[in-house]
Design a protein around this motif. Sequence first.
Motif, PDB file in Angstrom:
ATOM      1  N   LYS A  52       0.823  -1.212   0.000  1.00  0.00           N
ATOM      2  CA  LYS A  52       0.000   0.000   0.000  1.00  0.00           C
ATOM      3  C   LYS A  52       0.862   1.270   0.000  1.00  0.00           C
ATOM      4  O   LYS A  52       0.649   2.165  -0.796  1.00  0.00           O
ATOM      5  N   LEU A  53       1.803   1.319   0.899  1.00  0.00           N
ATOM      6  CA  LEU A  53       2.627   2.517   1.038  1.00  0.00           C
ATOM      7  C   LEU A  53       3.698   2.572  -0.048  1.00  0.00           C
ATOM      8  O   LEU A  53       4.192   1.543  -0.510  1.00  0.00           O
ATOM      9  N   ARG A  54       4.063   3.781  -0.428  1.00  0.00           N
ATOM     10  CA  ARG A  54       5.076   3.976  -1.463  1.00  0.00           C
ATOM     11  C   ARG A  54       6.376   3.250  -1.116  1.00  0.00           C
ATOM     12  O   ARG A  54       6.981   2.586  -1.953  1.00  0.00           O
ATOM     13  N   GLU A  55       6.815   3.373   0.117  1.00  0.00           N
ATOM     14  CA  GLU A  55       8.058   2.733   0.568  1.00  0.00           C
ATOM     15  C   GLU A  55       7.989   1.212   0.387  1.00  0.00           C
ATOM     16  O   GLU A  55       8.950   0.588  -0.059  1.00  0.00           O
ATOM     17  N   GLU A  56       6.858   0.634   0.743  1.00  0.00           N
ATOM     18  CA  GLU A  56       6.663  -0.812   0.560  1.00  0.00           C
ATOM     19  C   GLU A  56       6.695  -1.178  -0.921  1.00  0.00           C
ATOM     20  O   GLU A  56       7.274  -2.196  -1.300  1.00  0.00           O
ATOM     21  N   GLN A  57       6.067  -0.361  -1.752  1.00  0.00           N
ATOM     22  CA  GLN A  57       6.040  -0.620  -3.185  1.00  0.00           C
ATOM     23  C   GLN A  57       7.445  -0.595  -3.776  1.00  0.00           C
ATOM     24  O   GLN A  57       7.811  -1.474  -4.559  1.00  0.00           O
TER      25      GLN A  57
END
Length: 107
Positions: A52-57
Amino acid sequence: MPTYNKLVRDRIPDTIEKSRKRFRAMTLDESTYEKELKVKLKEETDELLKAKLREEQVEEMADLLEVVYALGKLEGIEPGEIEHVRKKKRTERGGFEERIFLIDVEE
């Protein structure tokens, strides 16, 4: 003791040793390695789709690329070759920025 039975990055055993935990691991033969890389490819794709989060992506995209590069290496394909073909296809066919969804084509 949790069971993982999965391909992990090269330095994961070092990390586990530093935490003073016991573990079992083995080195895969080429055929099994290729099979497990394909399992890992699906795992990383699924994780990217759930991120979901940009960092995770970004993390999952990097993991996905690492697996793609490892699969390529098995066939003697370098990352630069992949990038060259990607750029060529982008020049010839475009990217995906225009969000075109093809419905059908008259024969």
